[in-house]
Design a protein around this motif. Structure first.
Motif, short mmCIF file in Angstrom:
data_model
loop_
_atom_site.label_atom_id
_atom_site.label_comp_id
_atom_site.label_asym_id
_atom_site.label_seq_id
_atom_site.Cartn_x
_atom_site.Cartn_y
_atom_site.Cartn_z
N ALA A 7 -18.34 26.69 44.57
CA ALA A 7 -19.64 26.06 44.40
C ALA A 7 -19.49 24.58 44.11
O ALA A 7 -20.27 23.75 44.58
CB ALA A 7 -20.41 26.74 43.27
N GLY A 10 -18.32 22.91 47.38
CA GLY A 10 -19.45 22.90 48.30
C GLY A 10 -19.08 23.23 49.73
O GLY A 10 -17.92 23.13 50.14
N LYS A 11 -20.06 23.63 50.46
CA LYS A 11 -19.88 24.00 51.86
C LYS A 11 -19.95 22.76 52.75
O LYS A 11 -20.78 21.88 52.54
CB LYS A 11 -20.97 25.00 52.27
CG LYS A 11 -20.89 25.44 53.72
CD LYS A 11 -22.00 26.43 54.03
CE LYS A 11 -21.98 26.86 55.49
NZ LYS A 11 -23.06 27.81 55.80
N GLY A 38 -25.34 25.79 49.84
CA GLY A 38 -24.13 25.58 49.04
C GLY A 38 -23.53 24.20 49.22
O GLY A 38 -22.33 24.01 49.02
N ILE A 39 -24.35 23.20 49.55
CA ILE A 39 -23.87 21.85 49.81
C ILE A 39 -23.68 21.09 48.49
O ILE A 39 -24.57 21.09 47.64
CB ILE A 39 -24.87 21.07 50.69
CG1 ILE A 39 -25.08 21.82 52.02
CG2 ILE A 39 -24.39 19.65 50.94
CD1 ILE A 39 -26.22 21.26 52.85
N ALA A 40 -22.52 20.45 48.33
CA ALA A 40 -22.27 19.63 47.15
C ALA A 40 -22.35 18.13 47.49
O ALA A 40 -22.68 17.32 46.63
CB ALA A 40 -20.91 19.95 46.54
N ASN A 60 -29.25 23.35 46.22
CA ASN A 60 -27.84 23.18 46.53
C ASN A 60 -27.11 22.72 45.27
O ASN A 60 -27.58 22.97 44.15
CB ASN A 60 -27.67 22.19 47.68
CG ASN A 60 -27.99 22.81 49.04
OD1 ASN A 60 -27.31 23.72 49.49
ND2 ASN A 60 -29.04 22.33 49.69
N PHE A 61 -25.96 22.05 45.44
CA PHE A 61 -25.17 21.56 44.31
C PHE A 61 -24.97 20.06 44.40
O PHE A 61 -23.98 19.52 43.90
CB PHE A 61 -23.81 22.27 44.27
CG PHE A 61 -23.93 23.77 44.26
CD1 PHE A 61 -24.28 24.45 43.11
CD2 PHE A 61 -23.70 24.51 45.42
CE1 PHE A 61 -24.40 25.83 43.09
CE2 PHE A 61 -23.82 25.89 45.41
CZ PHE A 61 -24.17 26.56 44.25
N ASN A 83 -31.09 20.72 42.32
CA ASN A 83 -29.72 20.29 42.56
C ASN A 83 -29.14 19.81 41.22
O ASN A 83 -29.60 20.25 40.16
CB ASN A 83 -29.67 19.20 43.62
CG ASN A 83 -29.73 19.76 45.04
OD1 ASN A 83 -28.76 20.30 45.54
ND2 ASN A 83 -30.89 19.63 45.69
#
Length: 249
Positions: A7, A10-11, A38-40, A60-61, A83
């Motif tokens: 996490a 991130g993706k 799951g985007i950081a 997301n993150f 976020n």
């Protein structure tokens, strides 16, 4: 959603994935929907799609919004709610066509809100709820097109009069903030308490039961406390703005 270490990392989103995530809204707008992915880190490949009119990066993150967000000059809606954003870039003020901005449920403080936000002259909806904002820049009052403002669940003790006096403002949600009562509200409460005390019969304390003595003492203490409190003058806020993702379509 990814958990633990994945996490945090991130993706990774490729241009192909981003292109496949574009949807056409009911009113014909191109919407890039990368929510719950799951985007950081916001990928720079999105610059290839800078003609989109709506971007949803909610849930997301994401910790940082890149300066190159200003390249999205057609952007009308930017949804970043839920976020881990601590600061908005100064370049966000260059999005002159932006109508809806949602950054609720993040980690914003007063330092994370740039003065350049006041340059979004066409902004109609601004959601800053569920953050850790303790003060707002008075320059937000320059956003004369604002109709809805969400400030709920922050650390605000007051709301600038420049925001309260926005000409088109219809909904202002300040619920669950430690906002101090206005002088008018305090005066009304004090007057009511005085009247209630004046209406009490004067009797000897020996003739009262223990609960009555306690109640009278509580009323007297409350009255004395009200007389000694000084509260800065503010204006009462509107309420009833809906949930954190109210501007997400």
């Amino acid at each position: 959603m990814p958990k633990g270490k994945s996490a945090t990392k991130g993706k990774k989103i490729t241009l192909k994935v981003a292109k496949n995530s574009i949807r056409i809204t009911f009113d014909g707008r191109r919407r890039l929907d990368l929510s719950k992915m799951g985007i950081a880190v916001i990928p720079k490949c999105l610059l290839k799609l800078c003609d989109v009119e709506e971007i949803d990066l909610s849930r997301n993150f994401i910790r940082k919004v890149p300066d190159w967000i200003q390249r999205f000059q057609n952007l009308r809606l930017l949804d970043l709610h839920s976020n881990q954003i601590e600061k908005l870039p100064e370049s966000i003020g260059q999005l002159q066509n932006l109508l809806h901005l949602n950054v609720s449920n993040n980690k914003l403080t007063a330092k994370g809100i740039p003065m350049e936000l006041s340059q979004l002259k066409n902004l109609c909806q601004l959601n800053l709820g569920l953050n850790a904002i303790e003060a707002l820049p008075t320059t937000i009052g320059a956003l004369k097109e604002l109709k809805e403002v969400g400030l709920f669940d922050n650390n605000l003790t007051t709301v600038p009069s420049s925001i309260l006096e926005l000409p088109k403002l219809k909904k202002l949600n300040t619920k669950r903030n430690p906002i101090l009562p206005t002088k008018e509200e305090l005066d009304a409460e004090q007057k009511e308490t005085i009247q209630r005390v004046e209406n009490l019969y004067l009797v000897s304390e020996n003739n009262l039961c223990s609960p009555c003595v306690t109640k009278c003492q509580a009323e007297r203490n409350k009255l004395n406390k009200l007389k000694n409190v000084e509260i800065p003058l503010t204006k009462k806020a509107f309420t009833n703005l809906v949930a954190p993702n109210s501007i997400a379509k």
